[in-house]
Scaffold this active site. Structure first.
Site, PDB file in Angstrom:
ATOM      1  N   CYS A 126      -2.594   3.010  -3.312  1.00  0.00           N
ATOM      2  CA  CYS A 126      -2.606   2.144  -1.995  1.00  0.00           C
ATOM      3  C   CYS A 126      -3.717   2.206  -1.179  1.00  0.00           C
ATOM      4  CB  CYS A 126      -1.232   2.518  -1.358  1.00  0.00           C
ATOM      5  SG  CYS A 126      -0.902   4.366  -1.292  1.00  0.00           S
ATOM      6  N   HIS A 240      -1.062   2.552   6.099  1.00  0.00           N
ATOM      7  CA  HIS A 240      -2.098   3.412   6.200  1.00  0.00           C
ATOM      8  C   HIS A 240      -3.394   3.048   6.816  1.00  0.00           C
ATOM      9  CE1 HIS A 240       0.147   5.312   2.921  1.00  0.00           C
ATOM     10  NE2 HIS A 240      -0.571   5.214   1.907  1.00  0.00           N
TER      11      HIS A 240
END
Length: 343
Positions: A126, A240
């Site tokens: 990710c 994130h």
């Protein structure tokens, strides 16, 4: 098109179902797959209930596509069996990412490597995905020499147990009651930052940090790019964040660089410091784009840029990227409506 979602009851699997529906992927029959203890449970897709089936039953149903998000060991065991049956697998685990025979794909960067022979396609980590989406247009123009990245990663990257730990700690702090909740991390995550994601390796880096190093080079097709990473878990749900320092071979004009990012597929520039506008997980949550801001020169050395990159790790960092790979395969005629047995 028959589509199997392996790990359909997990965080990423659930998100895959959501994104297949949102993007109106051509699903004629959905085959949700999960562990034996989940077989028989029901998942909802487009308002209709579907029973979870076993791996064997999923292969027997002959889907054209299988989206895997069930962990590395499951992928190592079962992805080849799906592939042998002629089913195209897009795998979200780390199992196949660095296998030289398997493509590692972020569609905005390197979808052109995909061919009809690729029956197991790896979905990257990710934190790597969102970074390379932002790096690619800059590398093409200025050629990247070195990347120094520090990440600030959501607990959703660990899974539901980590979300339960964070919310349990927060609830306990608010209510001052003794409550039981699972511990995904060794330490408290609420009001804290954990400078460890995955296990430590012999070189002192974590597996997550080395994933960013190695995957970036493979996706961008350039082993000369030097990458070093520090990855940190923070008490955030929804995305994130990354502080990225990039040294280029060639100098850049900051305004031209900003325009390159504004024109890049999958990138949204949020860079108005005078108005305090910059990317945040709060804004990236449930979005598919990669958000870039805080664009400024590194005044400590030439040809170097600092930027801040944010993305929803469950969407672009996992499920959306996998579905985009499938969409590319359909658009190019690589993934067809009828199942063609593997040769």
């Amino acid at each position: 098109m028959k589509v199997a979602v392996v790990g359909a009851t997990g965080l990423v699997g659930t998100k895959m179902l959501q994104i297949l529906e949102e993007r109106n992927f051509p699903v004629s029959e959905l085959i949700p797959v999960a562990s034996e203890r989940s077989v028989g449970k029901e998942v909802i897709y487009k308002g209709k209930g579907y029973k979870v089936v076993s791996m064997e039953d999923a292969i027997a149903a002959k889907p054209q596509l299988a989206l895997f998000s069930a962990g590395g060991s499951t992928s190592l065991e079962w992805a080849p069996k799906f592939a042998e049956a002629g089913i195209t697998v897009v795998d979200n685990s780390s199992a196949w990412r660095m296998d030289p025979t398997k493509p590692l794909v972020v569609p905005e960067v390197n979808a052109d490597v995909l061919t009809a022979k690729d029956k197991i396609i790896a979905n990257p980590n990710c934190s790597t995905i969102q970074m390379v989406v932002a790096l690619q247009p800059l590398h093409k123009k200025y050629k990247i020499k070195r990347v120094v990245v520090s990440t600030y990663q959501s607990v959703t990257g660990t899974g539901k147990k980590a979300v339960d730990q964070l919310m349990g700690e927060r609830d306990k702090a608010v209510t001052d009651k003794s409550s039981e909740f699972p511990m995904a991390y060794r330490y408290q995550i609420d009001l804290n930052a954990l400078p460890q994601i995955d296990v430590f390796l012999d070189n002192g880096y974590t597996k997550e940090e080395m994933k960013m190093v190695n995957e970036t080079k493979k996706i961008m097709g350039d082993d000369s790019i030097r990458v070093t990473a520090t990855t940190v878990r923070i008490p955030v749900i929804g995305g994130h964040s990354e502080s990225v320092n990039i040294e280029f071979e060639n100098d850049f004009d900051l305004q031209e660089l900003r325009q390159l990012l504004e024109q890049a597929p999958g990138v949204v520039v949020q860079d108005e410091p005078a108005q305090q506008i910059y990317p945040m997980p709060l804004w990236a949550h449930e979005k598919d784009e990669v958000f870039v801001g805080r664009l400024r020169r590194d005044e400590s050395q030439p040809n170097t840029l600092n930027m801040w990159v944010v993305g929803d790790n469950l969407r672009k960092g996992a499920a959306t990227n996998a579905v985009q790979i499938a969409e590319y395969l359909v658009a190019k005629g690589i993934l067809k409506e009828e199942l063609v047995a593997a040769i």
